[in-house]
Structure formats: structure tokens, C-alpha cells
Design a protein around this motif. Structure first.
Motif, PDB file in Angstrom:
ATOM      1  N   LEU A 265       0.806  -1.305   0.003  1.00 24.94           N
ATOM      2  CA  LEU A 265      -0.107   0.069   0.049  1.00 24.94           C
ATOM      3  C   LEU A 265       0.861   1.079  -0.107  1.00 24.94           C
ATOM      4  O   LEU A 265       0.406   2.248  -0.736  1.00 24.94           O
ATOM      5  N   THR A 266       1.880   1.157   0.905  1.00 22.22           N
ATOM      6  CA  THR A 266       2.925   2.312   0.691  1.00 22.22           C
ATOM      7  C   THR A 266       3.423   2.810  -0.541  1.00 22.22           C
ATOM      8  O   THR A 266       3.376   3.936  -0.925  1.00 22.22           O
ATOM      9  N   VAL A 267       3.730   1.474  -1.205  1.00 22.18           N
ATOM     10  CA  VAL A 267       4.302   1.593  -2.590  1.00 22.18           C
ATOM     11  C   VAL A 267       3.457   2.260  -3.445  1.00 22.18           C
ATOM     12  O   VAL A 267       3.546   3.247  -4.181  1.00 22.18           O
ATOM     13  N   ILE A 268       2.271   1.777  -3.593  1.00 21.76           N
ATOM     14  CA  ILE A 268       1.043   2.180  -4.378  1.00 21.76           C
ATOM     15  C   ILE A 268       0.948   3.713  -3.770  1.00 21.76           C
ATOM     16  O   ILE A 268       0.588   4.592  -5.030  1.00 21.76           O
ATOM     17  N   LEU A 269       0.747   4.150  -2.925  1.00 26.13           N
ATOM     18  CA  LEU A 269       0.163   5.696  -2.593  1.00 26.13           C
ATOM     19  C   LEU A 269       1.322   6.666  -2.656  1.00 26.13           C
ATOM     20  O   LEU A 269       1.263   7.591  -2.972  1.00 26.13           O
TER      21      LEU A 269
END
Lengths: 350, 415
Positions: A265-269
Motif C-alpha cells: 500500500l505504501t508503494v501504491i500511495l
């Protein structure tokens, strides 16, 4: 309509693939953690089951399955059994909302669409649903502590509940900047927006948001330096003191599943999902294997954050309960609010 | 002392009467009691503390001691002077050589034996090495209790090296029964100097790592700077000695104030803290390790030549092969074994600076082979009384930090 165009079939395949991925992923993440801890502490880590302990997760799984299931007499049986299930279910549900690949062209149509992505759920509310599910996961911890009927468990659960509720707020606020800049809740659109404008991490509000986000994540996943819920030196192991065998394994696996999910999720955001950085992007554009390289980058970026969890855990001491609350309410929350304000200015200037 | 007498537990309330009540032992006014120990991951030994909690804050703490009480003082009244050495091993079991040396010095003082300079130098080196390994445990465990595991293991690697030295020197790692009345049990092994020098060369690097991981860590500082503060006055009233007293700001060290062995001939500083809090205790211990290394550096190149025991045949056992061949040695062997070491009548007191503080032995002798009365001043026992006061009003997590930074060793505490 041909049989291979059935939505159910495709969903089933995606569910099976992703479920397999998260289960083995969580298993091997535990190996990575133990190996990592070993190297941080000048020792080897597991190295008996297969070369480099490669079968260790398997051995652990079998061990947990074959252990005698004990049920203490003083527990509230239904809640006691329900708690680990809630933890695992929310962890798996969280995982199902992560998009792993960009839309891939199919030679045929499924329900009127000729594109498919490796993602089980793609709700319009996107990230909102994700946070809704993640809020539910606190019930697993809370019920475990409550139903265990044990003082250490209770203290752990109370700590954990207060901690998760206070950090949930900062966590949700910290991504508002990203949502404003992307203009959408949908995780696809957020990644697409970064494809066009560069990673949100590199913008001022995005950077601040990332900082708040990553700190809140550590609290949300109950990891050191925020692992007060299971501070082993104070509360034995906190909320899961009374759990053994496979019930414990469920909590354990859920924690690692959550960590994997939030890494992605961190990478996506903030780091552009499957976005390929710099010069490489031109090299792979238009190639059929382009998306594959993107997914590889996605996984590598996420693995960095997975490693970060290990790195921090074995380096930092733990916070005290009041310090934890101070950080949450006095520092992270104002920072998250400033970040929203800055995102507004950023958009206005643009 | 048993709080259960006054506390009416609600555990008798049935689930039907009060549905949903968690049947933990809560006080009638709703405060919760919790047991830290006797079997708890934080106590590192068998200690028990009944803690009354208001939320996360400690309102009352009632220590219960005596779980590993082995009646050493009484046993001392039946054992010979060399035999009691084995009991001192089991008091502060993480820095055993120091306890042995403390006892041996007490007995030698009584007998008025002058040991060769070589013996004293070796004893001082071992004494300082064991001070270092004791502080390693105390600091490392503090880190572990605060959740920082790595620095503990970095230091433990070096501790193992010291254990190897002790192992080669005495034949045992933990309960090594170092020294005998009148000298050492055997001569030092050939590579002793080399091993100690290697340790001195590599250990500062580990201390530096420890500095980075703990001393300069903001979280560690915030956690420990206010936990367990005690004033110098109060610390003295409780009978604190050693690093814990010095952390409170009192410049007292038996090595300087009442020198024994050659401590008046080596140069070292005494670190003194200010607040007596956990962080100050930690810093005092770090600096003491540096000073101990300084002392060993001054000594290690100057180990004099000579015998490893004094020429006191009526006290020190003769070599075994001589016992079979020489008449005199056979007689001395027989007399020491059968009658023991005879000590003149009188009351004797001798104190040394052990890792945790002033370790003292009071011996009242009636001229027999064992003391008529023996009293051991175990530093742990004296400062552990302050524990309830130190943790009162603080958080539960601070109590754990306090316990490990006081360095409460169950064996030494209970005696």
C-alpha cells in the motif's frame, strides 16, 4: 458466452492465486524476519530445514498444525475462538484490495471488458474500503484480550485498542494529500496519476504524508517501536498470552500478512506502484513484457518496506504508553493536518 | 507482606451474578493487581512483585523475596573457609570471580597472609573483567526490557570471550570457584595475557556500537531519563552502594575510599551521576567499564613473576604429587583436609567493591575450622528495598526498566 469468459471463473482464479501468494508470502516473510534478525544480531538464524532454512516456514506451519490445541478453562470460548479468525480474515480481505498489475489486455471479453488485472476486489471507494477493513482488525486483538480472561492479555488489548484508534486517525488523514493530488479514491487512478506526474513521495505534501503514514503504520501493525500490545518484557506477550498452537499461528500470520499488505500500500500511495522509474520506462514501453517488469519493480519496492519493518524492529527500543499517545495526538495528527493544508496550496499553485 | 490478605478478590463473583466481568483479581475499588513474577519474562530470576495498578500507573508495589534463599550464611557456619568459596559462586552468579575474591580477601585478612604480588595482580585483572561482564548483563538486559535486543547480543559476544578466559583460567564458566586462601588454585595459562589484550582491543568497538544503539537513541533517553529517580540522601538512607549510589551523585567507591589489593596504585576515575535515574545508572556503568579497561591496561603488562600462591603450607594445599612423595606435604595435606584452616578468635570485617556495590563479609571466629557466625552484606539486598519507592507513581514499563537497571540478581538478593 464461452466458459472461459465467466466472471466467476476469473474471480476464482484470482482469489486462489492471491490467497496462495499471501499465505506463502507471510510464511517466507517470517523466514526473512528471522534471518534478518539473525544477521542484525551476529547469528545465523534458521538454517536447519533445507539450505538457508528455506523449508522453515513449512516446518513451522506443520508444527503449529500438529500441536495439541488447548483451550484454557477460564476463557470465553466463542470470542476466544473468534478473535484469531477475525484477525486473519481482515488481513486477507485487506490483501484482496491491492492491485498488483496494471490492466492486462485479453484476447477475449469478460463481462464486456477486454482487460483484466490481478486484483480480487476493485470497489469504487477504493482506499476507503481498505481503511474500513483495517479498522475492523482491532476487534481481533481486543476480543482476544477480553476473552482470554487474563490480566496481561487485558492490558495488552487495552493498550492496543487505544493505540490503534489514535493512530488510525493520523493514518487516514495522512493519505488525504495523496487523494487530493490524485483526485480519486481508486488505487488504479492513484498509480496512474503518479505515472503522469511522478511519485507523490517527491512532492512536499506527499513527503510529509509519507512520514506520518509510515510512523502510523508501525503503530497500526503493532511492530516495534510501537509493539506495546505484546511487549514481552512487561506483559508476557500481551493479548495472545493464552493462545497456543494454530490459534497463535493465526495471529502470527495475520501480523505478517498485514505488514506485507501495508508495504504494498505504501508503494501504491507514495512510490508509484508498478511505475518503472527513470530511463527504464522508455526501454520497456510498448513491449508485451512491460507490465511484468512493472510488477517486479512493484514487488521490489514493497520488499524494501518489508525489510524496513525488520530493520526498525531490531534497532529501536520500545516507546512507553504515554509517549506513544503523545506522539500520536500531539505530533502526528497536527502534521497530518498541515499536510492536507499543504496539499491544498500545492494544488492551487499548480 | 502478603497483599492477598487485605485484597478481596472479585474472583468469587460468578459469571451469572455479574455477566461480562473479567474475573481477575481486582480490588474492591476497581484497581487491578498484577503479579510481576515469580515467573515473568522481565524478572530474569525468581523475584516476585505484587503490583497494584491504576490504569498503567503503579500505585503500590510489594516485593516478595526469598524464592532462592539457600541459607548461605548458615551454611558458612558449617563449611570450612575454602569450602564456603563455592557458596559465594552462587550469590552474584554473573560476576562470580569478584565474589570469590571478596571472600578470599576477607579470610586472608583474618589470617594476615601476604600473597605474592603476582596473585594480587591476577586477582585485580579478573576482578575488573568480571565487573565488565556484570555491567554487560545489566546494560544489555535493560536494552532487552526496553525492546532493543541487538546491542545486548553484540555485547554478549564479548562477554563470551571473557567467559572463555575464565574457563581456561579456572576450568569452569559460571561457578568457577576462583582463587584459594593463600593464592590461586593454579598458575595462569600461557596465553592469558594475549587473550585479555585481545578483549581490551576489541571491546571498545562494541561499546561504541552500544553507544549508537542505546546511549544516543532518543527513544532510549526519553524512556529512561526520568524513570526511577532517587536523591543522594535517600539512596544513602537505603544503603545503596556501587553504581546505583554513584548514579545518585555520591562519590563513594570502596576501591578508593578503603583501598584493598593494589587499587591505591592504579589510576582510575569514579563516574558519578546526578539524578539516580535509569539513564544515569546506565551511563555510570558504561563509564565504569571504560575505567575497568583502563585498570586492566595498566596491569596486564606488569604481571610480576613469581609463585601463584603464598608460602603458607598450613593453609594452602600442597601439590598432589608431593603429597605422595614428601612427608611434610603429606602431613599438611592431612591436617588441612581433616582439620581445616584454623582462624584466630575474634570478629573480622572485610569489604570489597563488587560490581553491584559493597560486598562485605563479617566473620566471628572462635578459632574453629569454620566461622561461628557469618554475615554477608550483599549489595543487591540493600538496594532492592528501594524498589517500591522507585517505581511508585511510575508506569508499568518503567518498573521493568528499573528492575533491570538496578541489576537485581536473585541469587545475590536472597543469599
Amino acid at each position: 458466452m464461452e466458459w472461459y469468459q465467466s466472471e466467476i471463473l476469473w474471480s476464482l482464479i484470482k482469489i486462489l492465486v492471491l490467497f496462495f501468494l499471501i499465505i506463502t508470502g507471510a510464511g517466507y516473510y517470517t523466514l526473512m524476519e528471522r534471518k534478518g534478525a539473525g544477521y542484525f544480531q551476529l547469528r545465523y538464524g534458521p538454517n536447519r530445514a533445507g539450505i538457508w532454512g528455506i523449508f522453515q516456514p513449512l516446518a513451522d506451519g506443520i508444527k503449529f498444525l500438529l500441536k495439541q490445541e488447548t483451550l484454557p478453562k477460564h476463557v470465553d470460548v466463542y470470542l476466544f475462538l473468534l478473535a484469531p479468525a477475525i484477525s486473519v480474515i481482515t488481513a486477507v480481505l485487506l490483501w484482496s484490495t491491492i492491485p498488483f498489475t496494471p490492466l492486462i489486455d485479453l484476447p477475449f471479453e469478460v463481462l464486456g471488458k477486454s482487460q483484466v488485472a490481478l486484483q480480487v476486489l476493485n470497489p469504487g471507494s477504493g482506499i476507503l474500503l481498505l481503511f474500513a477493513i483495517s479498522s475492523l482488525s482491532v476487534y481481533g486483538v481486543m476480543l482476544a484480550g477480553w476473552s482470554s480472561n487474563n490480566k496481561y492479555s487485558l492490558l495488552g488489548a487495552v493498550r492496543s485498542t487505544a493505540q490503534m484508534i489514535s493512530y488510525e486517525l493520523s493514518l487516514s488523514l495522512s493519505i488525504i494529500g495523496v487523494i487530493m493530488m490524485a483526485g480519486h479514491f481508486d488505487l488504479y487512478r492513484i498509480i496512474e496519476a503518479q505515472n503522469e506526474n511522478g511519485w507523490f513521495f517527491l512532492s512536499v505534501p506527499g513527503f510529509l504524508g509519507f512520514f506520518v503514514f509510515i510512523v502510523a503504520l508501525f503503530a497500526e501493525t503493532n511492530r516495534l517501536p510501537f509493539d506495546l500490545a505484546e511487549a514481552e518484557s512487561e506483559l508476557v506477550v500481551g493479548f495472545h498470552t493464552e493462545y497456543g498452537a494454530f490459534k497463535f499461528a493465526l495471529f502470527f500470520v495475520a501480523e505478517y500478512m498485514n505488514m506485507i499488505t501495508v508495504s504494498f500500500l505504501t508503494v501504491i500511495l507514495f512510490f508509484g506502484g508498478w511505475n518503472i522509474p527513470f530511463f527504464l520506462r522508455d526501454m520497456v514501453s510498448g513491449m508485451w513484457w512491460g507490465p511484468l517488469v512493472g510488477v517486479l519493480f512493484f514487488v521490489f519496492k514493497a520488499m524494501f518496506f518489508m525489510f524496513l519493518f525488520i530493520w526498525v524492529r531490531w534497532s529501536l527500543p520500545r516507546f512507553r504508553y504515554d509517549q506513544l499517545m503523545n506522539i500520536g495526538w500531539k505530533y502526528l495528527l497536527p502534521m497530518a493536518l498541515i499536510q492536507i493544508f499543504m496539499a491544498g496550496i500545492y494544488l492551487y499553485l499548480k | 507482606m502478603n497483599p492477598d490478605k487485605d485484597i478481596k478478590s472479585t474472583a468469587s463473583v460468578t459469571e451469572k451474578e455479574m455477566p461480562g466481568v473479567i474475573k481477575t483479581g481486582t480490588l474492591p475499588d476497581g484497581r487491578m493487581t498484577i503479579n510481576l513474577g515469580p515467573s515473568h519474562p522481565a524478572t530474569h530470576g525468581i523475584l516476585e512483585n505484587h503490583v497494584i495498578l491504576d490504569g498503567e500507573k503503579i500505585e503500590e508495589c510489594i516485593p516478595v523475596i526469598g524464592y532462592v534463599h539457600r541459607t548461605f550464611e548458615k551454611m558458612g557456619e558449617h563449611y570450612g573457609y575454602n569450602q564456603f568459596l563455592v557458596c559465594t559462586d552462587r550469590m552474584n552468579y554473573i560476576s562470580t570471580p569478584m565474589n570469590n575474591i571478596g571472600w578470599i580477601l576477607a579470610v586472608e585478612n583474618m589470617l594476615g597472609i601476604e600473597v605474592p604480588a603476582k596473585v594480587t595482580v591476577i586477582r585485580m585483572i579478573m576482578s575488573e573483567l568480571s565487573r565488565i561482564i556484570d555491567h554487560i548483563i545489566s546494560m544489555g538486559i535493560l536494552g532487552v526490557d526496553l525492546g532493543a535486543f541487538a546491542s545486548f547480543l553484540y555485547m554478549f559476544h564479548k562477554r563470551e570471550e571473557v567467559y572463555d578466559i575464565i574457563d581456561k583460567l579456572t576450568g569452569a564458566r559460571l561457578t568457577n570457584t576462583f582463587c584459594r586462601v593463600g593464592g590461586l588454585e593454579r598458575d595462569v595459562y600461557p596465553e592469558f595475557v594475549k587473550d585479555v589484550k585481545y578483549f581490551l582491543k576489541t571491546f571498545p568497538k562494541v561499546l561504541k556500537e552500544n553507544d549508537k544503539l542505546l546511549t544516543k537513541s532518543r527513544i532510549f533517553y526519553e524512556r529512561t531519563k526520568d524513570a526511577g529517580k532517587i536523591s543522594a540522601q535517600r539512596a544513602l538512607e537505603y544503603g545503596f552502594t556501587g553504581p546505583n549510589l554513584r548514579a545518585a551523585g555520591v562519590n563513594f567507591d570502596v576501591r578508593v575510599d578503603n583501598p584493598y589489593m593494589f587499587y591505591d596504585q592504579v589510576k582510575f576515575d569514579i563516574p558519578v551521576g546526578e539524578t539516580g535515574a535509569v539513564y544515569d545508572r546506565f551511563l555510570v556503568r558504561v563509564e565504569e567499564m571504560q575505567q575497568s579497561m583502563g585498570i586492566i591496561r595498566q596491569l596486564i603488562d606488569n604481571i610480576p613473576e613469581g609463585s601463584y600462591h603464598a608460602d603458607v603450607p598450613h593453609v594452602y594445599l600442597p601439590e598432589k604429587n608431593k603429597v605422595y612423595t614428601s612427608m611434610e606435604d603429606l602431613i599438611y595435606h592431612f591436617k588441612i583436609i581433616m582439620q581445616g584452616i584454623k582462624i584466630p578468635r575474634g570478629q573480622f570485617y572485610s569489604s570489597t567493591e563488587a560490581a553491584n556495590g559493597e560486598l562485605a563479609f563479617t566473620i566471628i571466629s572462635r578459632g574453629e575450622k569454620s566461622p561461628w557466625r557469618l554475615r554477608v552484606r550483599r549489595p543487591c539486598f540493600w538496594y532492592y528495598q528501594a524498589f517500591p519507592e522507585l517505581v511508585k507513581g511510575g508506569f508499568l514499563a518503567d518498573a521493568i526498566a528499573n528492575m533491570s537497571s538496578l541489576n537485581v540478581i536473585a541469587g545475590e538478593l536472597d543469599g
